[in-house]
Enzyme design. Structure first.
Site, PDB file in Angstrom:
ATOM      1  N   SER A 124      44.634  33.194  46.748  1.00  0.00           N
ATOM      2  CA  SER A 124      43.636  34.439  46.644  1.00  0.00           C
ATOM      3  C   SER A 124      42.389  33.666  46.610  1.00  0.00           C
ATOM      4  O   SER A 124      42.026  32.404  46.221  1.00  0.00           O
ATOM      5  CB  SER A 124      43.644  35.357  45.119  1.00  0.00           C
ATOM      6  OG  SER A 124      42.440  35.827  45.050  1.00  0.00           O
ATOM      7  N   TYR A 148      44.280  35.081  35.559  1.00  0.00           N
ATOM      8  CA  TYR A 148      44.930  35.355  36.758  1.00  0.00           C
ATOM      9  C   TYR A 148      44.676  34.440  37.823  1.00  0.00           C
ATOM     10  O   TYR A 148      45.531  33.803  38.637  1.00  0.00           O
ATOM     11  CB  TYR A 148      44.605  36.878  37.111  1.00  0.00           C
ATOM     12  CG  TYR A 148      44.934  37.131  38.713  1.00  0.00           C
ATOM     13  CD1 TYR A 148      46.247  37.129  39.082  1.00  0.00           C
ATOM     14  CD2 TYR A 148      44.015  37.090  39.656  1.00  0.00           C
ATOM     15  CE1 TYR A 148      46.725  37.337  40.837  1.00  0.00           C
ATOM     16  CE2 TYR A 148      44.260  37.226  41.094  1.00  0.00           C
ATOM     17  CZ  TYR A 148      45.429  37.379  41.496  1.00  0.00           C
ATOM     18  OH  TYR A 148      45.528  37.448  42.981  1.00  0.00           O
ATOM     19  N   LYS A 152      46.950  31.258  40.055  1.00  0.00           N
ATOM     20  CA  LYS A 152      46.853  31.046  41.491  1.00  0.00           C
ATOM     21  C   LYS A 152      46.706  29.344  41.803  1.00  0.00           C
ATOM     22  O   LYS A 152      47.128  28.780  42.652  1.00  0.00           O
ATOM     23  CB  LYS A 152      45.935  31.711  42.022  1.00  0.00           C
ATOM     24  CG  LYS A 152      46.207  33.480  42.229  1.00  0.00           C
ATOM     25  CD  LYS A 152      47.417  33.494  43.096  1.00  0.00           C
ATOM     26  CE  LYS A 152      48.089  34.974  42.859  1.00  0.00           C
ATOM     27  NZ  LYS A 152      49.421  35.305  43.418  1.00  0.00           N
TER      28      LYS A 152
HETATM   29  P1  NAD Z   1      51.938  44.305  44.128  1.00  0.00           P
HETATM   30  O1  NAD Z   1      51.815  44.278  42.543  1.00  0.00           O
HETATM   31  O2  NAD Z   1      51.975  45.585  44.880  1.00  0.00           O
HETATM   32  O3  NAD Z   1      53.244  43.250  44.557  1.00  0.00           O
HETATM   33  C1  NAD Z   1      53.836  42.302  43.852  1.00  0.00           C
HETATM   34  C2  NAD Z   1      55.154  42.728  43.737  1.00  0.00           C
HETATM   35  O4  NAD Z   1      56.041  41.509  42.825  1.00  0.00           O
HETATM   36  C3  NAD Z   1      55.614  43.982  42.844  1.00  0.00           C
HETATM   37  O5  NAD Z   1      56.650  44.776  43.782  1.00  0.00           O
HETATM   38  C4  NAD Z   1      56.238  43.505  41.665  1.00  0.00           C
HETATM   39  O6  NAD Z   1      57.201  44.801  41.171  1.00  0.00           O
HETATM   40  C5  NAD Z   1      56.933  42.311  41.951  1.00  0.00           C
HETATM   41  N1  NAD Z   1      57.201  41.405  41.056  1.00  0.00           N
HETATM   42  C6  NAD Z   1      56.015  41.002  39.720  1.00  0.00           C
HETATM   43  N2  NAD Z   1      56.582  40.312  38.904  1.00  0.00           N
HETATM   44  C7  NAD Z   1      58.048  40.103  39.452  1.00  0.00           C
HETATM   45  C8  NAD Z   1      59.193  39.314  38.988  1.00  0.00           C
HETATM   46  N3  NAD Z   1      58.891  38.528  37.801  1.00  0.00           N
HETATM   47  N4  NAD Z   1      60.318  39.103  39.626  1.00  0.00           N
HETATM   48  C9  NAD Z   1      60.259  39.940  40.865  1.00  0.00           C
HETATM   49  N5  NAD Z   1      59.538  40.870  41.140  1.00  0.00           N
HETATM   50  C10 NAD Z   1      58.147  40.938  40.551  1.00  0.00           C
HETATM   51  O7  NAD Z   1      50.694  42.971  44.642  1.00  0.00           O
HETATM   52  P2  NAD Z   1      50.221  42.849  46.031  1.00  0.00           P
HETATM   53  O8  NAD Z   1      48.803  43.602  46.188  1.00  0.00           O
HETATM   54  O9  NAD Z   1      51.234  43.235  47.238  1.00  0.00           O
HETATM   55  O10 NAD Z   1      50.095  41.368  45.718  1.00  0.00           O
HETATM   56  C11 NAD Z   1      51.184  40.376  46.294  1.00  0.00           C
HETATM   57  C12 NAD Z   1      50.664  39.025  45.874  1.00  0.00           C
HETATM   58  O11 NAD Z   1      49.297  38.825  46.640  1.00  0.00           O
HETATM   59  C13 NAD Z   1      50.472  38.768  44.401  1.00  0.00           C
HETATM   60  O12 NAD Z   1      50.884  37.544  44.123  1.00  0.00           O
HETATM   61  C14 NAD Z   1      49.004  38.926  44.418  1.00  0.00           C
HETATM   62  O13 NAD Z   1      48.513  38.100  43.103  1.00  0.00           O
HETATM   63  C15 NAD Z   1      48.421  38.150  45.531  1.00  0.00           C
HETATM   64  N6  NAD Z   1      46.977  38.797  46.078  1.00  0.00           N
HETATM   65  C16 NAD Z   1      46.993  39.769  46.039  1.00  0.00           C
HETATM   66  C17 NAD Z   1      45.598  40.407  46.401  1.00  0.00           C
HETATM   67  C18 NAD Z   1      45.335  41.988  46.238  1.00  0.00           C
HETATM   68  O14 NAD Z   1      44.140  42.118  46.570  1.00  0.00           O
HETATM   69  N7  NAD Z   1      46.306  42.795  46.608  1.00  0.00           N
HETATM   70  C19 NAD Z   1      44.716  39.353  46.670  1.00  0.00           C
HETATM   71  C20 NAD Z   1      44.993  38.213  46.574  1.00  0.00           C
HETATM   72  C21 NAD Z   1      46.178  37.696  46.350  1.00  0.00           C
HETATM   73  C1  UD1 Z   2      39.339  41.514  42.472  1.00  0.00           C
HETATM   74  C2  UD1 Z   2      39.603  40.391  41.614  1.00  0.00           C
HETATM   75  C3  UD1 Z   2      40.062  39.124  42.371  1.00  0.00           C
HETATM   76  C4  UD1 Z   2      41.286  39.750  43.177  1.00  0.00           C
HETATM   77  C5  UD1 Z   2      41.087  40.922  43.890  1.00  0.00           C
HETATM   78  C6  UD1 Z   2      42.424  41.496  44.518  1.00  0.00           C
HETATM   79  C7  UD1 Z   2      37.749  40.687  39.865  1.00  0.00           C
HETATM   80  C8  UD1 Z   2      36.653  40.193  39.409  1.00  0.00           C
HETATM   81  N1  UD1 Z   2      38.033  40.046  41.242  1.00  0.00           N
HETATM   82  O1  UD1 Z   2      38.423  41.134  43.493  1.00  0.00           O
HETATM   83  O2  UD1 Z   2      40.423  38.369  41.704  1.00  0.00           O
HETATM   84  O3  UD1 Z   2      41.951  38.640  43.938  1.00  0.00           O
HETATM   85  O4  UD1 Z   2      40.458  42.116  43.073  1.00  0.00           O
HETATM   86  O5  UD1 Z   2      43.128  42.365  43.764  1.00  0.00           O
HETATM   87  O6  UD1 Z   2      38.193  41.705  39.245  1.00  0.00           O
HETATM   88  N2  UD1 Z   2      33.687  47.981  42.945  1.00  0.00           N
HETATM   89  C9  UD1 Z   2      32.819  49.013  42.283  1.00  0.00           C
HETATM   90  N3  UD1 Z   2      33.580  50.095  41.664  1.00  0.00           N
HETATM   91  C10 UD1 Z   2      34.921  50.042  41.267  1.00  0.00           C
HETATM   92  C11 UD1 Z   2      35.610  48.989  41.772  1.00  0.00           C
HETATM   93  C12 UD1 Z   2      35.120  47.911  42.555  1.00  0.00           C
HETATM   94  O7  UD1 Z   2      31.691  49.152  42.552  1.00  0.00           O
HETATM   95  O8  UD1 Z   2      35.318  51.065  41.042  1.00  0.00           O
HETATM   96  C13 UD1 Z   2      33.062  46.879  43.293  1.00  0.00           C
HETATM   97  C14 UD1 Z   2      33.215  45.476  42.853  1.00  0.00           C
HETATM   98  O9  UD1 Z   2      32.144  45.029  41.865  1.00  0.00           O
HETATM   99  C15 UD1 Z   2      33.250  44.653  43.907  1.00  0.00           C
HETATM  100  C16 UD1 Z   2      33.555  45.308  45.153  1.00  0.00           C
HETATM  101  O10 UD1 Z   2      33.733  46.583  44.797  1.00  0.00           O
HETATM  102  O11 UD1 Z   2      31.847  44.331  44.427  1.00  0.00           O
HETATM  103  C17 UD1 Z   2      35.251  44.864  45.450  1.00  0.00           C
HETATM  104  O12 UD1 Z   2      36.081  45.138  44.117  1.00  0.00           O
HETATM  105  P1  UD1 Z   2      37.470  45.122  43.908  1.00  0.00           P
HETATM  106  O13 UD1 Z   2      38.185  45.885  44.983  1.00  0.00           O
HETATM  107  O14 UD1 Z   2      37.943  45.204  42.541  1.00  0.00           O
HETATM  108  O15 UD1 Z   2      37.899  43.390  44.433  1.00  0.00           O
HETATM  109  P2  UD1 Z   2      37.152  42.039  43.881  1.00  0.00           P
HETATM  110  O16 UD1 Z   2      36.295  42.258  42.755  1.00  0.00           O
HETATM  111  O17 UD1 Z   2      36.567  41.425  45.054  1.00  0.00           O
END
Ligand code: NAD
Ligand code: UD1
Length: 336
Positions: A124, A148, A152
């Site tokens: 991330s 979290y 990572k």
């Molecule tokens: P998500 O929660 O939708 O998907 C994660 C999946 O992993 C879920 O289906 C959950 O049931 C499964 N899971 C969790 N723990 C498990 C375990 N121990 N065994 C088997 N399955 C398990 O999340 P996402 O948004 O799709 O994110 C996927 C990956 O990307 C994560 O590692 C997350 O940290 C990373 N990531 C997400 C974002 C984001 O904004 N969504 C940003 C950066 C990184």
């Molecule tokens: C957040 C996480 C980041 C993670 C990412 C994806 C934090 C501090 N960071 O990123 O580690 O990888 O999600 O899961 O939680 N905002 C509002 N109102 C809301 C929600 C968000 O104003 O109700 C604003 C936030 O202040 C930010 C932007 O929208 O400026 C995006 O927020 P968000 O979607 O939560 O993502 P990040 O904060 O970038």
């Protein structure tokens, strides 16, 4: 290739499975469904017209993971499984460390036992902490402020150690910026439990009338309109980045890529684009800053373009359009 996708029923995983299947790869999903729904797997099959092997298994379950590797001739793993909420990780850090770190260790050990040495890992942009300049490049200094983020960063380091011990490993660390949007079919998308923490799911719930208004966290940041700037990326573009990563693995090495668009949008700009794309008003009020938020972060994705031939295709309008299309067609997410 035969790809094992951990967390494949989740938001990014489900979109990646669709793109892998569309490109002719075979997919096996391992997911314990702790943050997802079996219906997502059915819809992956519906969209692609192809079958996936699905195992409802926790990646920490060594015995069952061993069986899965015995039953499937896995070429490579794309590892999404993990817990991902920053706020929750501060409340229950041990669960985050146990799930994310122990789960990955078990999986890597079983991969090693079976001679599977190719892995793409979901990292991330959170590992860049509060960058001194933007756009951020892959070699910028790293720092994290919550459990979290620490999982990572630790996993990135663990994977580098694994490679150092055995140069046959292929490790790709993908640092995602802010994934939003959904598949154009409107059949798969983000389905958070409870009140969303992230911006786009919150906006769509306000637009559909489930939540009264959006709180904009701070309008006194040093940006043009005072709200924070992020690099939003369409989840389908992100998914395609994984396919490119898998298909461009070299013979041994660790590579790191930013997956973002390279463009930043403020919270108010996102609201405006969403209103235009959906035709819905999004009432909002300015609230206090959220602790831990960085004013401005966006990535430089040029390394992924140069080395993987990957570049984001969709802009903020398509991202907002597809987020809304998913919400509108599935007001209760995957629940009936
Ligand atoms: P998500 O929660 O939708 O998907 C994660 C999946 O992993 C879920 O289906 C959950 O049931 C499964 N899971 C969790 N723990 C498990 C375990 N121990 N065994 C088997 N399955 C398990 O999340 P996402 O948004 O799709 O994110 C996927 C990956 O990307 C994560 O590692 C997350 O940290 C990373 N990531 C997400 C974002 C984001 O904004 N969504 C940003 C950066 C990184
Ligand atoms: C957040 C996480 C980041 C993670 C990412 C994806 C934090 C501090 N960071 O990123 O580690 O990888 O999600 O899961 O939680 N905002 C509002 N109102 C809301 C929600 C968000 O104003 O109700 C604003 C936030 O202040 C930010 C932007 O929208 O400026 C995006 O927020 P968000 O979607 O939560 O993502 P990040 O904060 O970038």
């Amino acid at each position: 290739m035969k790809i094992l996708v951990t967390g494949g029923a989740g938001y990014i995983g489900s979109h990646t499975c669709v793109e892998l299947l569309n490109e002719g790869h075979e997919v096996t999903i391992v997911d314990n469904l702790c943050n997802s729904n079996m219906e997502a797997v059915n819809r992956i099959e519906e969209i692609t017209g192809k079958e996936v092997a699905f195992y409802k298994v926790d990646i920490r379950d060594r015995e069952k993971m061993g069986q899965i590797f015995n039953e499937n001739d896995v070429d490579a793993v794309i590892h999404f499984a993990g817990l991902k909420a920053v706020g929750e990780s501060c409340e229950i850090p041990l669960e985050y460390y146990i799930n994310n770190i122990s789960g990955t260790l078990v999986m890597l050990d079983i991969m090693k036992e079976h001679g599977v040495k190719k892995i793409v890992f979901s990292s991330s942009a959170t590992v860049y902490g509060c960058p001194e300049t933007v756009p951020v490049k892959e070699d910028f200094p790293l720092s994290v402020t919550n459990p979290y983020g620490r999982t990572k960063l630790m996993l990135e380091e663990i994977l580098q150690d694994v490679y150092k011990s055995d140069n046959e490993w292929n490790v790709i660390l993908l640092r995602y910026f802010n994934p939003i949007g959904a598949h154009q079919s409107g059949r798969i998308g983000e389905d958070p439990n409870g009140i969303p923490n992230n911006l786009l799911p919150y906006i769509t719930k306000v637009a559909i009338g489930e939540l009264p208004q959006l709180n904009v966290f701070g309008d006194d940041y040093p940006t043009e309109d005072g709200t924070c700037i992020r690099d939003y990326i369409h989840v389908v573009d992100l998914a395609r980045g994984h396919v490119k990563a898998i298909e461009n693995m070299k013979n041994g090495g660790v590579e790191i890529y930013n997956l973002g668009t390279g463009k930043g949008y403020s919270v108010l700009e996102v609201i405006k684009n969403f209103e235009e794309a959906s035709g819905k008003k999004v009432p909002y009020k300015i609230a206090d800053r959220r602790q831990g938020d960085v004013a401005v972060i966006y990535g430089d994705p040029s390394k992924a373009k140069k080395e993987l031939g990957w570049e984001a295709q969709y802009g903020i309008k398509e991202m907002c359009r597809d987020s809304w299309n998913w919400q509108k067609n599935n007001p209760n997410g995957y629940k009936k």
